[in-house]
Design a protein around this motif. Structure first.
Motif, mmCIF file in Angstrom:
data_model
loop_
_atom_site.group_PDB
_atom_site.id
_atom_site.type_symbol
_atom_site.label_atom_id
_atom_site.label_comp_id
_atom_site.label_asym_id
_atom_site.label_seq_id
_atom_site.Cartn_x
_atom_site.Cartn_y
_atom_site.Cartn_z
ATOM 1 N N PRO A 21 0.816 -1.230 0.000
ATOM 2 C CA PRO A 21 0.000 0.000 0.000
ATOM 3 C C PRO A 21 0.844 1.272 0.000
ATOM 4 N N GLU A 22 2.136 1.151 0.284
ATOM 5 C CA GLU A 22 3.003 2.333 0.337
ATOM 6 C C GLU A 22 3.707 2.597 -0.990
ATOM 7 N N CYS A 23 4.367 1.549 -1.562
ATOM 8 C CA CYS A 23 5.209 1.794 -2.755
ATOM 9 C C CYS A 23 4.724 1.048 -3.995
ATOM 10 N N ARG A 24 3.619 0.282 -3.855
ATOM 11 C CA ARG A 24 3.069 -0.513 -4.961
ATOM 12 C C ARG A 24 3.971 -1.678 -5.359
ATOM 13 N N GLY A 25 4.953 -1.976 -4.541
ATOM 14 C CA GLY A 25 5.802 -3.143 -4.791
ATOM 15 C C GLY A 25 4.992 -4.430 -4.706
ATOM 16 N N GLU A 26 5.484 -5.466 -5.355
ATOM 17 C CA GLU A 26 4.731 -6.725 -5.408
ATOM 18 C C GLU A 26 5.527 -7.905 -4.855
ATOM 19 N N SER A 27 6.619 -7.586 -4.152
ATOM 20 C CA SER A 27 7.460 -8.651 -3.614
ATOM 21 C C SER A 27 7.611 -8.462 -2.103
ATOM 22 N N PHE A 28 7.398 -9.544 -1.349
ATOM 23 C CA PHE A 28 7.407 -9.457 0.117
ATOM 24 C C PHE A 28 8.215 -10.617 0.697
ATOM 25 N N SER A 29 8.768 -10.374 1.873
ATOM 26 C CA SER A 29 9.463 -11.439 2.597
ATOM 27 C C SER A 29 8.824 -11.585 3.975
ATOM 28 N N GLU A 30 8.760 -12.820 4.453
ATOM 29 C CA GLU A 30 8.186 -13.078 5.765
ATOM 30 C C GLU A 30 9.319 -13.212 6.769
ATOM 31 N N SER A 31 9.153 -12.592 7.926
ATOM 32 C CA SER A 31 10.207 -12.710 8.940
ATOM 33 C C SER A 31 9.603 -12.763 10.336
ATOM 34 N N GLU A 32 10.367 -13.302 11.278
ATOM 35 C CA GLU A 32 9.944 -13.407 12.674
ATOM 36 C C GLU A 32 10.093 -12.033 13.329
#
Lengths: 75, 378
Positions: A21-32
Motif C-alpha cells: 500500500p506504500e510503494c506498490r511493490g509486489e514482492s514481500f518477505s516473511e520474517s519473525e
C-alpha cells in the motif's frame, strides 16, 4: 509471530497483500518479529464457531504493524 | 437529485417466515401501488447463501412478487449493504438508467446458532486476523476500552446509549426489542466482550424494509411529501484492522460524511440514524461525522443532546441496538426512519419539525461507509 515486509520499501504488514500500500511493490518477505506488545485486550465470551467458548483477545504492536491474537487466560 | 417517495416495513425480530415472505412484507405495500412504474429492483442482502442456502435472491424476490421481467441486482456490502444499495439506487435514477427503483433490504438470520452467525459475520476480516477468533462485537469491546482510556469516558456514558436507544425502540412498533431498560439493567446484563454487555450489542434479527426511489422531477407525481436525497457519499478503508492507524476514529465514516455534507450544503443535520452495532460505535461515529469534537461524544450522550428531545437526536428508531440488525436491511431501515421523521410520520418518537436528517450505514468496522443527507426541500 511472523510479519510480512515489502522488499521495495520495508513496509510491514500482518496480513498478506498482492501490492504494497506504500510503494506498490509486489514482492514481500516473511520474517519473525518476536512477541507482540499488547495495546489492549479483553475477555470474549461469545466466540465464533470453531473456537473455544471464551478467551482473551488482544491487539498489540508487532514490529511496525499491529497484530490480533489470543492471549492465554491464566488458570 | 433522487427522491424517496414511499417506504414499506416488516417487523424486525425472530420471524418464522422464510426470507421471500419477509421481503414481500415490506415490498408489497409499494408494489401494489406502483407495480407498473418500477423498472429496476435492488435487493440489499448479505448472507442469503450462508444463512438460507439461496443464491440469486434478487431474481427470486422479483419473481415472488410477479415482477419477473424487471431487472434486479443483489447488493452485498456486509453490514453496510443498505447504504451501498441506496447509493446504487440514487445513481441509477440520477443517471437516467431507471425511473423508479424498488430497494428492498432483507435478511433472515435467526435460524442459525449464535456461534455460526458470529463466524459468518467475522468472515469479512483478514485471514490471520480471523484465525485469532475475533467477533465483530469483540472488536467493539476492545474499542470501548481504548475509547474510555484515551478520552476519560465513563463506563456509564457508553451504556447510556443502550438506555436511550431501547427507550426509542420501545416507541417503534417495528423494533425487535420493545423494552425500556435502566442503566443498571444494561450494566448487569450478560458480558459479551468485557466491558460490553448483552444489551449494548445489536441482536440477531430477521426483517426487511423497502423504499421507492425516483428522480426528483417525478417525485410529486408519487406523493405530496417526497424526501430528497440532497447529498450522498461513500468511502472505504482497509479490510485489515491491523493496518489501521487508530481505532477511536473511523476515517471511512468521516470521509463519506464530508462528501454528503458538501453535496447537500447541510453541515449539521437535525437528527441522524447511525450504525450502533455496539453502543460505543454510535459515540465514535458521532465524532467522526463532526457532530461533536473528538473525544466528547460521550459527554453529549450524558447531557441528553442525542435524546429525541435533544439538540441532535440520534437513532430515534431505536437504532440497530434495539430495533434490530437484519444485516442487509439495516441501512435501508435507517433511511426509512429518516423518511418517516421528515414526513412527520414517526408517531411517538417524532422529532419536532425536522427539515433534514442524516443516515450512516457502515460495513464491518469501518471497511466502508455510506452517508446520506435527506431533506424535505429540493
Amino acid at each position: 509471530m511472523n510479519i510480512l515486509k515489502c522488499d521495495g520499501c520495508g513496509h510491514e504488514m500482518f496480513e498478506r497483500r498482492a501490492v504494497c500500500p506504500e510503494c506498490r511493490g509486489e514482492s514481500f518477505s516473511e520474517s519473525e518479529a518476536g512477541e507482540p506488545q499488547t495495546i489492549v485486550s479483553s475477555l470474549l465470551t461469545v466466540t465464533p464457531e470453531g473456537f473455544e467458548d471464551s478467551y482473551d483477545l488482544a491487539v498489540g504492536k508487532l514490529g511496525r504493524t499491529l497484530a490480533i491474537y489470543r492471549k492465554a487466560v491464566p488458570k | 437529485m433522487a427522491a424517496i417517495v414511499s417506504a414499506g416495513f416488516s417487523r424486525f425480530g425472530k420471524r418464522k417466515e422464510g426470507i421471500l415472505d419477509i421481503a414481500a412484507e415490506s415490498a408489497l405495500p409499494i408494489v401494489r401501488k406502483h407495480r407498473d412504474s418500477i423498472d429496476f429492483v435492488l435487493v440489499s442482502n448479505c448472507y442469503s447463501g450462508e444463512f438460507n442456502s439461496i443464491s440469486g435472491l434478487n431474481n427470486l424476490v422479483t419473481t415472488y412478487l410477479s415482477m419477473d421481467t424487471v431487472p434486479s441486482i443483489r447488493i452485498d456490502n456486509t453490514s453496510g449493504s443498505g447504504g451501498a444499495a441506496l447509493f446504487s439506487a440514487v445513481s441509477l435514477v440520477e443517471s437516467g438508467r431507471a425511473k423508479a427503483v424498488l430497494l428492498t433490504g432483507v435478511e433472515k438470520m435467526s435460524d442459525r446458532p449464535t456461534k455460526e452467525v458470529t463466524r459468518v459475520i467475522s468472515s469479512l476480516l483478514g485471514e490471520r486476523e480471523k484465525a485469532a477468533g475475533p467477533s465483530l462485537p469483540s472488536l467493539a469491546g476492545l474499542l470501548t476500552r481504548l475509547y474510555m482510556d484515551e478520552f476519560g469516558a465513563s463506563r456509564e456514558s457508553i451504556a447510556q446509549v443502550a438506555v436511550k436507544n431501547h427507550r426509542n425502540g420501545a416507541l417503534n412498533p417495528n423494533a425487535q426489542i420493545q423494552k425500556v431498560l435502566t442503566l443498571e439493567q444494561v450494566l448487569q446484563s450478560t458480558v459479551i466482550m468485557d466491558p460490553l454487555r448483552l444489551f449494548e450489542i445489536s441482536p440477531i434479527s430477521d426483517g426487511s424494509t423497502s423504499l421507492l426511489v425516483v428522480p426528483d422531477d417525478m417525485a410529486e407525481s408519487y406523493t405530496d411529501k417526497p424526501v430528497y436525497v440532497k447529498g450522498i457519499g461513500m468511502s472505504a478503508d482497509s479490510s485489515f484492522l491491523t493496518d489501521r492507524k487508530t481505532f477511536t476514529d473511523i476515517p471511512a465514516v468521516r470521509r463519506a460524511g464530508d462528501i454528503a455534507r458538501k453535496q447537500s450544503g447541510i453541515d449539521r443535520p437535525d437528527f441522524a440514524e447511525l450504525h450502533d452495532m455496539a453502543t460505543v460505535l454510535e459515540i465514535v461515529q458521532s465524532e467522526s461525522l463532526g457532530f461533536f469534537p473528538r473525544g466528547e461524544g460521550w459527554k453529549a450522550v450524558v447531557d441528553g443532546v442525542t435524546e429525541i428531545g435533544g439538540e441532535l437526536p440520534i437513532n430515534t428508531s431505536g437504532g440497530l441496538n434495539s430495533k434490530g440488525h437484519p444485516i442487509g436491511a439495516s441501512g435501508v431501515a435507517q433511511t426509512a426512519e429518516v423518511f418517516l421523521q421528515l414526513r412527520n410520520e414517526a408517531g411517538q418518537r417524532q422529532v419536532k419539525n425536522p427539515s433534514n436528517g442524516m443516515m450512516m450505514s457502515m460495513a464491518g468496522f469501518g471497511n466502508s461507509a455510506t452517508v446520506a443527507v435527506m431533506g424535505v426541500e429540493q
